[in-house]
Structures are given as C-alpha cells and as structure tokens.
Design a protein around this motif. Structure first.
Motif, PDB file in Angstrom:
ATOM      1  N   LEU A  44       0.839  -1.201   0.000  1.00  0.00           N
ATOM      2  CA  LEU A  44       0.000   0.000   0.000  1.00  0.00           C
ATOM      3  C   LEU A  44       0.876   1.254   0.000  1.00  0.00           C
ATOM      4  N   ALA A  45       1.960   1.230   0.788  1.00  0.00           N
ATOM      5  CA  ALA A  45       2.868   2.373   0.840  1.00  0.00           C
ATOM      6  C   ALA A  45       3.526   2.613  -0.517  1.00  0.00           C
ATOM      7  N   LEU A  46       3.928   1.534  -1.193  1.00  0.00           N
ATOM      8  CA  LEU A  46       4.551   1.682  -2.507  1.00  0.00           C
ATOM      9  C   LEU A  46       3.576   2.241  -3.539  1.00  0.00           C
ATOM     10  N   ALA A  47       2.276   2.125  -3.247  1.00  0.00           N
ATOM     11  CA  ALA A  47       1.249   2.723  -4.109  1.00  0.00           C
ATOM     12  C   ALA A  47       0.894   4.139  -3.656  1.00  0.00           C
ATOM     13  N   ARG A  86      16.687 -15.475  -4.643  1.00  0.00           N
ATOM     14  CA  ARG A  86      16.813 -15.362  -6.092  1.00  0.00           C
ATOM     15  C   ARG A  86      15.775 -14.368  -6.618  1.00  0.00           C
ATOM     16  N   ARG A  87      16.257 -13.324  -7.269  1.00  0.00           N
ATOM     17  CA  ARG A  87      15.361 -12.267  -7.762  1.00  0.00           C
ATOM     18  C   ARG A  87      14.540 -12.715  -8.964  1.00  0.00           C
ATOM     19  N   ASN A  96      12.099  -8.489  -2.196  1.00  0.00           N
ATOM     20  CA  ASN A  96      13.049  -7.425  -2.501  1.00  0.00           C
ATOM     21  C   ASN A  96      12.329  -6.097  -2.706  1.00  0.00           C
ATOM     22  N   ASP A  97      11.132  -6.153  -3.265  1.00  0.00           N
ATOM     23  CA  ASP A  97      10.370  -4.932  -3.528  1.00  0.00           C
ATOM     24  C   ASP A  97       9.947  -4.250  -2.228  1.00  0.00           C
ATOM     25  N   ILE A  98       9.383  -4.999  -1.300  1.00  0.00           N
ATOM     26  CA  ILE A  98       8.882  -4.366  -0.079  1.00  0.00           C
ATOM     27  C   ILE A  98      10.004  -3.975   0.874  1.00  0.00           C
ATOM     28  N   SER A  99      11.172  -4.626   0.725  1.00  0.00           N
ATOM     29  CA  SER A  99      12.315  -4.231   1.547  1.00  0.00           C
ATOM     30  C   SER A  99      13.197  -3.224   0.827  1.00  0.00           C
ATOM     31  N   THR A 533       1.728  -7.361  -8.096  1.00  0.00           N
ATOM     32  CA  THR A 533       2.864  -8.136  -8.597  1.00  0.00           C
ATOM     33  C   THR A 533       3.392  -7.517  -9.887  1.00  0.00           C
ATOM     34  N   ALA A 534       2.492  -7.115 -10.764  1.00  0.00           N
ATOM     35  CA  ALA A 534       2.913  -6.441 -11.997  1.00  0.00           C
ATOM     36  C   ALA A 534       3.601  -5.119 -11.672  1.00  0.00           C
ATOM     37  N   ASP A 535       3.102  -4.417 -10.661  1.00  0.00           N
ATOM     38  CA  ASP A 535       3.754  -3.170 -10.240  1.00  0.00           C
ATOM     39  C   ASP A 535       5.185  -3.434  -9.796  1.00  0.00           C
ATOM     40  N   ALA A 536       5.375  -4.512  -9.019  1.00  0.00           N
ATOM     41  CA  ALA A 536       6.716  -4.848  -8.539  1.00  0.00           C
ATOM     42  C   ALA A 536       7.646  -5.152  -9.701  1.00  0.00           C
TER      43      ALA A 536
END
Length: 541
Positions: A44-47, A86-87, A96-99, A533-536
């Motif tokens: 939510l924060a990343l949005a 593994r990315r 990796n995205d949320i961190s 997921t697509a956003d990430a």
C-alpha cells in the motif's frame, strides 16, 4: 518472553503507542505487524498510501521476530525459506520490492534438510535433478514415481497461482472468473496428501520421506491438503535460504518502506475493536478508548480474532460471521526449546542443515498415538541452527551458538492453565514444561552428542506462550488448518463481508511466512484494485 536486552537505538524504534502519536490522516490501518501485515502495508505504501501499523507486542514482526537472553538470540517462527535469495522468482522479487533491497539472504548448503528415521537418514539436495537422483539412490525402484512427484508438484504450483489470483478479484468479477481460475487447483487440494501419493507409489517408506516436511504446514499426510503439500515441496525444491542478520532483519528492512510514504508502526498498541458505522469499517478503537479512523482497516490478527473479537456483536450476528468461524479448525500447536551454548557452531560441529527426527515412517500413526497419549514418542522433532545459518552471527554473538527444537503437541493438555497469568502458572505447569524440556534435550543429545555438557541455557515455550503473545486462541501457528476443506471456503480471502475491512496474512491465503507474504500481496491488490505483482515487476524493470 520478557523484553530482551536492547541497544538505546532499538529501544526507541519502533515507537510505543500513545494517542498523541497518531492522527486521522492515514489511508489505511493495519492491525498486527506479522509478515502479512507488513507486506500489505508495504505494498500500500509503494502505491502512495499512508499506513498506520498497530502491534500489540513489545516488538514488531510477528512470527518473524527474534528474542534474546544474555548473549544468545533465537527465531520464534522463521527458520528457513526457499527461493527468496533469487530475484528471478516471484517470492524473491516481492520480498526485494517491499524491503527495497535492504534485506539480504544467505543460501543454505545444497543439503538443506536431513530426515532421520530409526533405520536410516535421507538428505534433500537442492535442484530438481539432484532431488530425484538423491531419493532414487535410496529407492532405486521408485525413480519414475519420484520424477512424477516433482512434475506434479510443479503443476500444482502453477494451478495454485491462478487460485490465489482469484482471491483478489473485485466482488463483481469473482462469481464469473473464480470457478475458472480455481477449478484446476481444487482438483489437487480436494485430495489428501496421502491419497495423492498413493497414486504414485505404494512404498510406505518413500511416502514417509516425501511427506517428512509435514511439520511445515502442520497436518500429517492423511489429513492435509495435497495442494498445500505440493506448493511447499516445490517452494523448497531448488534450495533454501536464511535472512542475513536473523529473522528480525525482515521487519527492520520493511518498516522504512512504510515510513517513507508517511506511514508509521507503533508497538504496545492493542486494538480493542474495529469501528463499524452504517455497515462499514471506518477505523479502530484502542484498549485505552482512543479511536483512530481510516477508510480501510486490514487485520493481520487472524480470522478467529478478527471475526470473534474485533467485530462487534451486532455486525457479527447480522453478517453470520460466527457461523463462518465455526466452519474452520485451528492448525497445530507446538512447544519450542530454545538452547544456548557457550561455544561457536563451528567448534561444536553444528551445520546449517535442518534436522527432522521421526520415530516412524507412518506420520499419521505417530500423530494419532501422540494425541491419544501425550507421553508417547513425539510425532516429529525439528531442529534449527540459526547460529550456523547466519553469516553475521560470529560478529554479533561471538563464541556462542543457539539451537531451536520444535515438537507438536495437543493443546488440550495445556488448557487448564490458559487463564492463568503469564509466568505465574504454578508448579504443575512448570512440571509439564520440564517433562517436555527433558524429552527434547534427550533428543538433542542423542542426535548431536557433542552438545552434551555444553548447554549453558535453555527455555521452553508452549502453546500458551504463543497464545499470550500472538493472541491465537489455541496457540496455533498456521492459522486455519490446511485440510482439503479449507480451500473450499471462498469467503476465506482478503475481502470480508464488512466493507472496508480486509484480512491479510495466513488466513487470507496460505500458511507460514511465505503464505503470509502472499496474503499481503492479494490483500493489497484487493484494496487497490490493481495487480501489485505487476507493479513490482515494473519497478525492477
């Protein structure tokens, strides 16, 4: 456990709740800072949403937090995961995205799990080919069955992705698309694990080995859904990893993502009730009576706590929430012995690989025997070695080692003390704890005799410890049990019958740290109405 010794910096972050530390300018309130709560809040924060996370415990992280005694440190829930290092995997990408790249993972050795049975031991080796070759060496006549098993688990994983996508669909679309998205996975999840494996092999020992990770989802083969067994097996099949700096690093790496969008996380912050006005969730009331409003409330407190405690009686009765809770059953309860040693893991010869110790290949038989007689052999004992897994341990805790030993228990034997105050449950409770402590220490010394005489500290947690800190009514560790029936409950999803109130974590999707992470993904997707997921993936590109 009581608050551990902490540095001055740690004592001031995250902050403790006070009414003057919150306002009504949040876009969402998340109840609980477990993996599901943190991942939902971070997405939510990343949005661009401002999120308030409220944690009733003295520390953040839920089952990903760690605690200390003197110079030792232990994990309470996360002991290893697959694919996050593994990315190129979905789990690694999302974590990796949320961190925001702050979290590192240390790979475990190729032989990451060792199953110990009375007559021999078996190693799981990372990689599909090595998995098949390793087990075929022990079961040369079953190579085809083992290969089919690996392929089948991958089929279930792909079907599961569509099933979990259905959990985030808008209300208007779900009735149309869900049957199509869910049909394939339900064919697998409707089977028990034992029934599915008996279609591949009749070798009871091979079945015992292939299902030896049953403790990672809490039900033996004849009771668990093959859907969740296959997803878990596939998750680990290419190897395992461990967070650098210990499990506590997970929350520490995610909270800055929430704060960067203007959000906040407060501990010692217990929510008494979700505020519902005109049939819609509009905020929360704290135990001190202070009310905080927001257009979205996300509960990481579990299905039972959310519907039975946090929602008011009128709403519960009107929407039939009590009847929904009655359809579910709690997952397994456990005891954990935390062991501290005054020598390094290297000196003691402790390896990163996990040990799973079993009295029999027939896991269902041993579980039944232990339910009937708690003094019977433990159905499983799992040993984890955080001081051998974490490459920073030597710097952070020089010349020490820690071990965690976990076994599963019937909650009923602990019920007589469930209303007694923590740390003051009396001599009979302490005597019960000592029996479990002695049993687990004997298992430790039997399989790792070099530790005998080297244990400087030990402490046992019980289901009442889990109940006290996580607020789960029966000290359950995996939320709603993962039986075939669980996946036939379409209402067990992020969207609840209360507009504005969402579930996240294990009960929103699936069990464990990984299931809770994905629970946060689908919860955020349902709230935002977009594919997070697509956003990430776009942010990586």
């Amino acid at each position: 456990a009581p608050p551990p010794e902490q540095t001055a910096e740690e004592l001031h972050w995250p902050a403790s709740y006070r009414p003057d530390r919150v306002d009504d300018r949040f876009d969402a309130i998340v109840i609980g800072s477990g993996m599901g709560g943190l991942s939902a809040a971070a997405f939510l924060a990343l949005a661009g949403k401002r999120v308030l996370v409220l944690e009733r415990h003295y520390t953040m992280g839920g089952f990903t937090h760690t605690f200390r005694r003197k110079s030792w440190e232990w994990d309470v829930g996360l002991h290893y995961v697959g694919e996050f290092d593994r990315r190129d995997t979905l789990g690694g990408l999302l974590m990796n995205d949320i961190s925001q790249g702050r979290l590192e993972w240390a790979p475990l050795p190729e032989r990451y799990d060792r199953f110990v049975f009375p007559d021999r031991q078996y190693d799981l080796v990372a990689g599909r080919g090595q998995f098949v070759d390793g087990l075929s060496g022990a079961f040369p006549d079953e190579r085809q069955a083992i290969s089919q098993y690996v392929g089948l688990c991958d089929d279930v994983r792909r079907a599961g992705m569509k099933f979990f996508q259905a959990r985030a669909l808008p209300r208007f679309l779900a009735p149309l698309a869900s049957p199509f998205l869910c049909r394939e996975f339900l064919r697998y999840s409707d089977q028990t694990t034992l029934a599915a494996l008996r279609n591949l092999t009749h070798d009871p020992k091979l079945i015992g080995v292939l299902t030896a990770q049953w403790g990672a989802y809490g039900l033996p083969p004849a009771e668990s859904s093959f859907g969740i067994h296959a997803i878990l097996s596939n998750h680990f099949i290419d190897g395992a990893c461990y967070p650098v700096g210990g499990a506590g690093s997970i929350a520490k790496s995610i909270v800055p993502t929430i704060e960067a969008a203007g959000g906040s996380l407060l501990v010692h912050a217990e929510v008494e009730q979700v505020l519902i006005r005109r049939g819609r969730a509009i905020g929360v009331r704290m135990t001190d009576g202070h009310e905080i409003t927001a257009p979205v409330v996300v509960s990481d407190a579990g299905l039972v706590n959310t519907f039975s405690k946090l929602v008011d009686d009128e709403t519960r009765d009107t929407l039939g929430l009590t009847a929904l809770v009655a359809q579910t059953h709690p997952s397994v309860s456990h005891v954990c012995l935390y062991v501290g040693l005054n020598e390094s893991a290297e000196t003691l010869g402790l390896e990163p690989a996990n040990l799973w110790v079993y009295p029999d290949y027939d896991h269902d038989r041993t579980v039944r025997a232990n339910r009937a007689d708690p003094d019977a052999n433990p159905p499983a004992v799992y040993m984890s070695f955080p001081s051998a897994k974490d490459p920073t341990w030597k710097v952070r805790h020089a010349n020490t080692a820690t071990i965690e030993l976990i076994s599963f228990v019937d909650y009923g034997q602990f019920r007589p003390w469930e209303n007694e105050p923590w740390m003051k449950r009396g001599e009979s409770y302490d005597a019960l704890k000592k029996r479990y402590t002695d049993r687990l220490l004997n298992t430790l010394y039997e399989h790792l005799p070099q530790t005998k005489g080297k244990v400087a500290y030990h402490e046992l947690s019980t289901p009442l410890s889990t109940r006290h800190f996580s607020n789960h009514p029966r000290g359950e560790v995996y939320g709603v049990e993962l039986s075939p029936e669980r996946f036939r409950m379409p209402w067990l999803s992020p969207r609840t019958r209360v507009p504005g109130l969402f579930l996240t974590g294990q009960d929103a999707l699936a069990h464990g740290i990984v299931g809770a992470l994905y629970g946060g993904v689908v919860s955020a997707a349902a709230i935002l109405g977009r594919n997070v997921t697509a956003d990430a993936k776009r942010r990586v590109a």
